[in-house]
Design an enzyme around this catalytic site. Structure first.
Site, PDB file in Angstrom:
ATOM      1  N   VAL A 301       0.833  -1.199   0.000  1.00  0.00           N
ATOM      2  CA  VAL A 301       0.000   0.000   0.000  1.00  0.00           C
ATOM      3  C   VAL A 301       0.874   1.258   0.000  1.00  0.00           C
ATOM      4  O   VAL A 301       0.614   2.228  -0.713  1.00  0.00           O
ATOM      5  CB  VAL A 301      -0.936   0.020   1.226  1.00  0.00           C
ATOM      6  CG1 VAL A 301      -1.614   1.374   1.356  1.00  0.00           C
ATOM      7  CG2 VAL A 301      -1.968  -1.074   1.098  1.00  0.00           C
ATOM      8  N   ALA A 302       1.948   1.204   0.804  1.00  0.00           N
ATOM      9  CA  ALA A 302       2.800   2.378   0.917  1.00  0.00           C
ATOM     10  C   ALA A 302       3.593   2.619  -0.365  1.00  0.00           C
ATOM     11  O   ALA A 302       3.805   3.759  -0.769  1.00  0.00           O
ATOM     12  CB  ALA A 302       3.751   2.215   2.096  1.00  0.00           C
ATOM     13  N   ASP A 348      -1.167  33.856 -36.914  1.00  0.00           N
ATOM     14  CA  ASP A 348      -1.635  34.785 -37.924  1.00  0.00           C
ATOM     15  C   ASP A 348      -1.314  36.199 -37.472  1.00  0.00           C
ATOM     16  O   ASP A 348      -0.806  36.409 -36.373  1.00  0.00           O
ATOM     17  CB  ASP A 348      -3.115  34.584 -38.265  1.00  0.00           C
ATOM     18  CG  ASP A 348      -3.986  34.579 -37.046  1.00  0.00           C
ATOM     19  OD1 ASP A 348      -3.478  34.903 -35.956  1.00  0.00           O
ATOM     20  OD2 ASP A 348      -5.175  34.273 -37.176  1.00  0.00           O
ATOM     21  N   ASP A 664      -8.674  31.343 -37.143  1.00  0.00           N
ATOM     22  CA  ASP A 664      -9.930  31.927 -36.687  1.00  0.00           C
ATOM     23  C   ASP A 664     -11.116  31.587 -37.578  1.00  0.00           C
ATOM     24  O   ASP A 664     -12.253  31.601 -37.149  1.00  0.00           O
ATOM     25  CB  ASP A 664      -9.795  33.446 -36.540  1.00  0.00           C
ATOM     26  CG  ASP A 664      -9.258  34.100 -37.808  1.00  0.00           C
ATOM     27  OD1 ASP A 664      -9.140  33.405 -38.835  1.00  0.00           O
ATOM     28  OD2 ASP A 664      -8.963  35.305 -37.779  1.00  0.00           O
ATOM     29  N   ASP A 668     -10.132  27.182 -41.236  1.00  0.00           N
ATOM     30  CA  ASP A 668      -8.926  26.889 -40.470  1.00  0.00           C
ATOM     31  C   ASP A 668      -9.072  25.617 -39.635  1.00  0.00           C
ATOM     32  O   ASP A 668      -8.110  25.135 -39.057  1.00  0.00           O
ATOM     33  CB  ASP A 668      -8.584  28.056 -39.528  1.00  0.00           C
ATOM     34  CG  ASP A 668      -7.979  29.228 -40.268  1.00  0.00           C
ATOM     35  OD1 ASP A 668      -7.296  28.983 -41.290  1.00  0.00           O
ATOM     36  OD2 ASP A 668      -8.190  30.374 -39.854  1.00  0.00           O
ATOM     37  N   ASN A 730       8.816   6.224  -1.766  1.00  0.00           N
ATOM     38  CA  ASN A 730       8.377   4.839  -1.756  1.00  0.00           C
ATOM     39  C   ASN A 730       9.553   3.880  -1.847  1.00  0.00           C
ATOM     40  O   ASN A 730       9.611   2.877  -1.128  1.00  0.00           O
ATOM     41  CB  ASN A 730       7.430   4.579  -2.924  1.00  0.00           C
ATOM     42  CG  ASN A 730       6.105   5.286  -2.716  1.00  0.00           C
ATOM     43  OD1 ASN A 730       5.821   5.754  -1.616  1.00  0.00           O
ATOM     44  ND2 ASN A 730       5.326   5.378  -3.753  1.00  0.00           N
ATOM     45  N   GLU A 733      11.175   3.652   1.512  1.00  0.00           N
ATOM     46  CA  GLU A 733      10.436   2.853   2.497  1.00  0.00           C
ATOM     47  C   GLU A 733      10.624   1.351   2.273  1.00  0.00           C
ATOM     48  O   GLU A 733      10.896   0.586   3.202  1.00  0.00           O
ATOM     49  CB  GLU A 733       8.941   3.189   2.431  1.00  0.00           C
ATOM     50  CG  GLU A 733       8.615   4.538   3.066  1.00  0.00           C
ATOM     51  CD  GLU A 733       7.268   5.089   2.598  1.00  0.00           C
ATOM     52  OE1 GLU A 733       6.367   4.290   2.300  1.00  0.00           O
ATOM     53  OE2 GLU A 733       7.144   6.325   2.511  1.00  0.00           O
ATOM     54  N   THR A 773       3.277  11.993   4.097  1.00  0.00           N
ATOM     55  CA  THR A 773       4.079  12.491   2.982  1.00  0.00           C
ATOM     56  C   THR A 773       3.258  12.583   1.692  1.00  0.00           C
ATOM     57  O   THR A 773       3.395  13.531   0.935  1.00  0.00           O
ATOM     58  CB  THR A 773       5.322  11.620   2.748  1.00  0.00           C
ATOM     59  OG1 THR A 773       4.904  10.278   2.608  1.00  0.00           O
ATOM     60  CG2 THR A 773       6.267  11.761   3.906  1.00  0.00           C
ATOM     61  N   ASP A 774       2.411  11.600   1.447  1.00  0.00           N
ATOM     62  CA  ASP A 774       1.593  11.652   0.230  1.00  0.00           C
ATOM     63  C   ASP A 774       0.454  12.653   0.371  1.00  0.00           C
ATOM     64  O   ASP A 774      -0.185  13.019  -0.601  1.00  0.00           O
ATOM     65  CB  ASP A 774       0.966  10.285  -0.082  1.00  0.00           C
ATOM     66  CG  ASP A 774       1.995   9.307  -0.580  1.00  0.00           C
ATOM     67  OD1 ASP A 774       3.188   9.625  -0.455  1.00  0.00           O
ATOM     68  OD2 ASP A 774       1.611   8.244  -1.078  1.00  0.00           O
TER      69      ASP A 774
HETATM   70  P1  ADP Z   1      -5.630  37.881 -42.371  1.00  0.00           P
HETATM   71  O1  ADP Z   1      -6.700  37.746 -41.362  1.00  0.00           O
HETATM   72  O2  ADP Z   1      -4.450  36.986 -42.115  1.00  0.00           O
HETATM   73  O3  ADP Z   1      -5.178  39.299 -42.585  1.00  0.00           O
HETATM   74  P2  ADP Z   1      -7.689  37.224 -44.360  1.00  0.00           P
HETATM   75  O4  ADP Z   1      -7.747  35.878 -45.003  1.00  0.00           O
HETATM   76  O5  ADP Z   1      -8.717  37.621 -43.396  1.00  0.00           O
HETATM   77  O6  ADP Z   1      -6.201  37.395 -43.783  1.00  0.00           O
HETATM   78  O7  ADP Z   1      -7.709  38.337 -45.498  1.00  0.00           O
HETATM   79  C1  ADP Z   1      -6.941  38.201 -46.665  1.00  0.00           C
HETATM   80  C2  ADP Z   1      -7.175  39.390 -47.586  1.00  0.00           C
HETATM   81  O8  ADP Z   1      -8.546  39.405 -48.000  1.00  0.00           O
HETATM   82  C3  ADP Z   1      -6.932  40.729 -46.927  1.00  0.00           C
HETATM   83  O9  ADP Z   1      -5.623  41.170 -47.120  1.00  0.00           O
HETATM   84  C4  ADP Z   1      -7.896  41.644 -47.656  1.00  0.00           C
HETATM   85  O10 ADP Z   1      -7.294  42.133 -48.842  1.00  0.00           O
HETATM   86  C5  ADP Z   1      -9.031  40.730 -48.059  1.00  0.00           C
HETATM   87  N1  ADP Z   1     -10.149  40.861 -47.126  1.00  0.00           N
HETATM   88  C6  ADP Z   1     -10.133  40.691 -45.776  1.00  0.00           C
HETATM   89  N2  ADP Z   1     -11.359  40.864 -45.247  1.00  0.00           N
HETATM   90  C7  ADP Z   1     -12.176  41.133 -46.283  1.00  0.00           C
HETATM   91  C8  ADP Z   1     -13.583  41.391 -46.405  1.00  0.00           C
HETATM   92  N3  ADP Z   1     -14.385  41.398 -45.339  1.00  0.00           N
HETATM   93  N4  ADP Z   1     -14.093  41.635 -47.639  1.00  0.00           N
HETATM   94  C9  ADP Z   1     -13.292  41.624 -48.710  1.00  0.00           C
HETATM   95  N5  ADP Z   1     -11.983  41.377 -48.677  1.00  0.00           N
HETATM   96  C10 ADP Z   1     -11.403  41.149 -47.490  1.00  0.00           C
HETATM   97 MG    MG Z   2      -8.875  37.612 -41.192  1.00  0.00          MG
END
Ligand code: ADP
Ligand code: MG
Length: 934
Positions: A301-302, A348, A664, A668, A730, A733, A773-774
């Site tokens: 156990v220990a 990014d 984002d 992605d 342990n 011991e 200790t534990d």
């Molecule tokens: P990041 O977020 O890395 O800057 P994005 O993929 O969002 O890249 O954007 C790439 C390119 O698309 C931008 O440099 C811009 O020229 C164009 N862009 C970004 N947002 C918009 C939008 N809402 N409408 C039209 N073009 C856009």
């Molecule tokens: Mg963007």
């Protein structure tokens, strides 16, 4: 109708009750709501009536269950059995009953269970709290205003807004759709995105074909829609199948797996040793078979580190709580340990390295360049050329385009923000407002922005205002007089993209041919803007004859209107964070959708080497071998699309790197899933990206990644300290008892071979040492701060186990030193006083003191002072106090020890000094031996 009536109305209609067959009006009626949504009061009443909108997890484990689980262990069963047996034997006629031993054993076991319980319970709670933190939000209409609420607070009748990237919060009927496509693979298994519309359908359409319904647990991929919620929580389609789904997945981390495995291996080793001890005792000593059994089981156990897995979980959970305080929300526990091993970060730019607070500061149209004044979302700036205020009229078509081809919105005055939406688009609304441009229009159709297209097009019908007339006249296709009822297509996007779809350019209010020179001049201003770290967008428009034509038909032959360049300053603290990561042996690489020049300029500002920047296209066209070489050198990737990110990631991973990658957007998700640590954005990120990620940055800030990595490294250290501490204790011991019995029978046969109670340590003493200790000290170790210089060292190799060679050697040597010094003390005591009890007490006191002090010895290797962990100070003090209580109160009778006189402590002190000296010596020797091996 009241909330109750509404409940009934909905309850009348079981799940899947043909909401899709009814008109939108009828659906509103059925859920007792309207296009204006619910009032806050009504929503609250319905939340009460329907319960929270969530899929109920399988019943959470009860306290009692967690408690009982502490005792579900074969060793514990055997120990209890042995204790009861000894009690039973004691009751035989002629024998002396030993209640106290049995009772104490049971008591100590109970206390051990309580510690285990506290650890498990805290771990469970922390994990639950994390789960709650990561629950998504929804945008709904309440009291006539768009508000963001927790998804769990959505009720039937709520009007919800969906757009690309959102998770669908509940089952809802679409009442208005603008190109909405959803991913329903989680529900139907169909992987292609499904297009949605508001049209009523055949009542017998199967689930997968209900194109006017959206379902909980699916997500919007692109486009937008408004929908009215018809079912929430367990009443949803997914709620109906929830019982068939496996409950919240509990993944075991590799640490946990490793430690479990370790525990089992040690277990076998210990059982072997114990069998030997038992054999020696039975053959050579006078100990009774029952006490031999008791010692054996107690040793087991220990010595078996059964608490280790729970402690690992607890340490991970505590660590993730500290991370949340630093804005890093861990969605999967195993990632806490992967974080510590990250050696490459692919981040990014927009919003992570920069503030994502865009302001248009420059514009170009018809061959002229303008500066734009004003900060943030203030609309009182002006357009200037050199020192003088310029006439903005030539810019108006472009500014109107930016405001119409736009999904951002001005917030109602009651809100604490000025605008909703993508900062890039907000900046365009602001620049248009600065020129007082009329942006009134009716939206006819949208071809959405994606990071692959890098452009967006909106078809708009004018409201007859001047702005519309002006633009239409300017961009009217000279060839056709007839048009689609006054519909104009407005495009904005990356300048090269937009130019690719233009054949004319607006100059002096006229659409003229886009000659190669004009194109070159536009690209030249684009480069100049980008070279100053501006994000540049191009704008174009044209009059449209057939608004229903395919996308390619619409997006061609456009008239180029101009450029706007926006400033997005680097975030405060980012250059330092990038430098810190480098210091810590972590490479940092930027991958952005933005222009190469912009990327390089920002890169330069925050400390990246812009030399040899690669574009997405170059990534796509290079061979795997080339790419694997390139990713080792390149620090800036520009104009990358999500698929390029996946390629860069896999090249880095094939080179053996442990990669953290941010993302984002919806697209992605694959990169986030494949990365060793997928990091999504809490503010800017889509629900889809968040759900695919391991960790969410609640402030979107790059510096948070650095902090999380530092925490991750600290947690790894804590687990190592822990394993070192528990296993060496342990080992000590077991060795003490084993070697003690052997030596005893040789050196003191008159004691060991003749007296049945002759043991180096009694079971009760062993259990007590193990408990103290534990218990507290080990618990406190989990809360240890990270070492000061934790980010000065390179990351640990991914495949480096918790228990590496150095650690194993150290555990072995400490066990040995403990045995040598402890037994020297024991036999010296026995020799000089002739009292077995005195000798046992000396050893007993010595071991507790040594183990408590050893924690600090281990911590000193990480440059941690005792004062840096007040919990630990408390735990050590408490342990020593308890030890004194056992020695100097009537309890000492129960434990079979005696109150040590002061001079006996002198002996303990001498042994202790010897222990420290030998320990220091052996650790120096080991350090040298291991350094030499490398
Ligand atoms: P990041 O977020 O890395 O800057 P994005 O993929 O969002 O890249 O954007 C790439 C390119 O698309 C931008 O440099 C811009 O020229 C164009 N862009 C970004 N947002 C918009 C939008 N809402 N409408 C039209 N073009 C856009
Ligand atoms: Mg963007």
């Amino acid at each position: 109708m009241t909330a109750d009536a509404a409940t009934e109305a909905v309850a009348d209609d079981p799940r899947g009750s043909e909401w899709h067959g009814d008109s939108a009006e009828r659906v509103f009626e059925r859920v007792d709501s309207s296009t204006a949504g619910l009032s806050g009061e009504e929503a609250a009443a319905r939340l009460d009536a329907h319960g929270p909108n969530e899929i109920r997890q399988s019943e959470s484990i009860s306290l009692v269950e967690i408690f009982l689980a502490q005792f579900r262990d074969v060793l514990v069963y055997i120990l209890v059995l042995a204790a009861l047996l000894s009690l039973g034997v004691g009751l035989l006629p002629g024998a002396e009953a030993n209640y106290t031993d049995a009772a104490l054993i049971l008591l100590i076991l109970l206390a051990n269970g309580v510690f285990g319980f506290v650890q498990d319970y805290r771990a469970e709670k922390s994990i639950e709290a994390l789960r709650e933190l990561s629950s998504p939000v929804a945008t709904v209409l309440r009291d006539g205003e768009k508000v963001t609420v927790d998804s769990t607070a959505v009720v039937p009748g709520d009007v919800v807004f969906l757009e690309g990237g959102d998770a669908v919060p509940a089952d809802a009927r679409v009442v208005e759709a603008a190109g909405l496509k959803t991913d329903e693979s989680a529900l139907t298994g169909e992987s292609a995105a499904v297009e949605k519309s508001a049209e009523p359908l055949d009542a017998d359409a199967p689930l997968a074909e209900r194109s006017n319904m959206v379902y909980m647990n699916t997500s919007a991929v692109e486009g937008q829609a408004t929908a009215v919620v018809v079912a929430t929580g367990m009443d949803t389609e997914v709620g109906g199948i929830a019982t068939q789904m496996e409950a919240a997945e509990e993944q075991e981390t590799s640490f946990q797996a490793e430690v479990d495995h370790l525990g089992t291996r040690i277990g076998y080793g210990v059982v072997g040793l114990i069998a030997l001890v038992a054999a020696v005792q039975l053959l050579l000593t006078a100990a009774s078979p029952l006490s031999v059994l008791l010692v054996g089981v107690t040793l087991a156990v220990a010595a078996v580190p059964e608490g280790l897995p729970a402690v690992v979980t607890l340490t991970l959970a505590l660590g993730s709580r500290r991370m949340v305080e630093k804005n890093a929300l861990v969605r999967r526990l195993p990632v806490v340990e992967s974080l510590g091993a990250v050696d490459t970060i692919v981040t990014d730019k927009t919003g992570t390295l920069t503030e994502n607070r865009m302001t248009v500061v420059r514009a170009a149209a018809a061959g002229e360049t303008y500066d734009v004044t004003g900060t943030g979302t203030e609309t009182d700036g002006e357009f200037r050329q050199g020192e003088r205020t310029a006439d903005a009229v030539p810019l108006e078509p472009m500014l109107r385009c930016g405001a119409v081809c736009n999904n951002a919105e001005r917030a109602p005055d009651s809100q604490d923000v000025d605008y909703y939406g993508d900062p890039t688009e907000v900046a365009l609304l602001v620049s248009a407002a600065k020129a007082g441009v009329d942006a009134a229009h009716r939206r006819v159709r949208v071809i959405p922005f994606t990071s692959e297209r890098r452009r967006m097009t909106v078809l708009a019908a004018g409201e007859g205002g001047d702005g519309e007339e002006g633009v239409r006249n300017a961009v009217r296709d000279g060839a056709t007089g007839a048009d689609g009822g006054g519909v104009t297509a407005y495009m904005k996007g990356a300048p090269e993209q937009v130019l690719d779809h233009c054949d004319r350019v607006l100059d002096g209010g006229e659409a003229v041919e886009l000659t190669d020179e004009r194109r070159a001049a536009i690209l030249e201003s684009n480069r100049a803007f980008a070279g100053d770290a501006l994000r540049v967008l191009g704008f174009a428009a044209r009059a449209v004859t057939d608004p229903d034509a395919p996308d390619e038909e619409i997006e061609r032959g456009m008239v180029f209107l101009g450029l706007q360049g926006m400033l997005d300053p680097p975030r405060e603290g980012v250059p330092e964070a990038v430098a810190d990561c480098r210091e810590a042996g972590i490479r940092v690489v930027m991958a952005t959708g933005d222009n190469v020049e912009t990327a390089k300029a920002i890169g330069r500002e925050v400390g990246f080497d812009p030399e040899g920047a690669l574009t997405g296209r170059e990534v796509a066209s290079s061979s795997e071998a080339e790419l694997r070489e390139a990713v080792e050198e390149t620090e800036v990737f520009a104009r990358v699309e999500p698929e390029h990110k996946v390629r860069v990631l896999s090249a880095l991973q094939s080179n053996g790197h442990n990669v953290a990658m941010t993302g984002d957007g919806v697209n992605d998700a694959p990169a986030l899933r494949n990365a060793d640590v997928g990091i999504s954005m809490g503010i800017r990120g889509t629900d889809v990206a968040q759900q695919a990620s391991d960790m969410v940055l609640r402030d979107d800030n790059f510096a948070t990644i650095r902090d999380a990595i530092a925490e991750g490294r600290g947690i790894f250290d804590n687990i190592r300290k822990f394993v070192n501490y528990l296993l060496s204790a342990n080992a000590g011991e077991v060795l003490v008892v084993f070697v003690g019995v052997l030596l005893g029978t040789v050196l003191f046969p008159e004691v060991f071979a003749e007296r049945p109670e002759a043991l180096v340590l009694t079971p009760v003493m062993l259990l007590w040492i193990n408990l103290v200790t534990d218990g507290f000290p080990a618990l406190a170790l989990g809360a240890d701060p990270k070492a000061e210089g934790i980010m000065d060292e390179p990351p640990r190799p991914t495949d480096e186990p918790v228990l590496d060679g150095r650690l194993m050697a150290s555990i072995g040597s400490i066990g040995l030193v403990m045995t040598v010094t402890g037994l020297a003390l024991f036999f010296f005591g026995l020799q000089s006083t002739g009292s077995l009890v005195r000798a046992q007490t000396l050893l007993f006191a010595f071991l507790v003191v040594v183990e408590v002090v050893r924690i600090q010895v281990i911590r000193a290797r990480y440059d941690l002072s005792l004062a840096s962990n007040p919990w630990l100070v408390g735990a050590i003090a408490l342990t020593l106090l308890l030890q004194l209580v056992v020695l100097y109160t009537p309890l000492n009778d129960l434990f079979g020890v005696e109150a040590l006189p002061l001079d006996a402590w002198g002996l303990v002190g001498a042994a202790f000094v010897a222990f420290l000296a030998l320990n220091l010596l052996s650790s120096r020797l080991l350090d040298r031996a291991f350094a030499a091996r490398e």
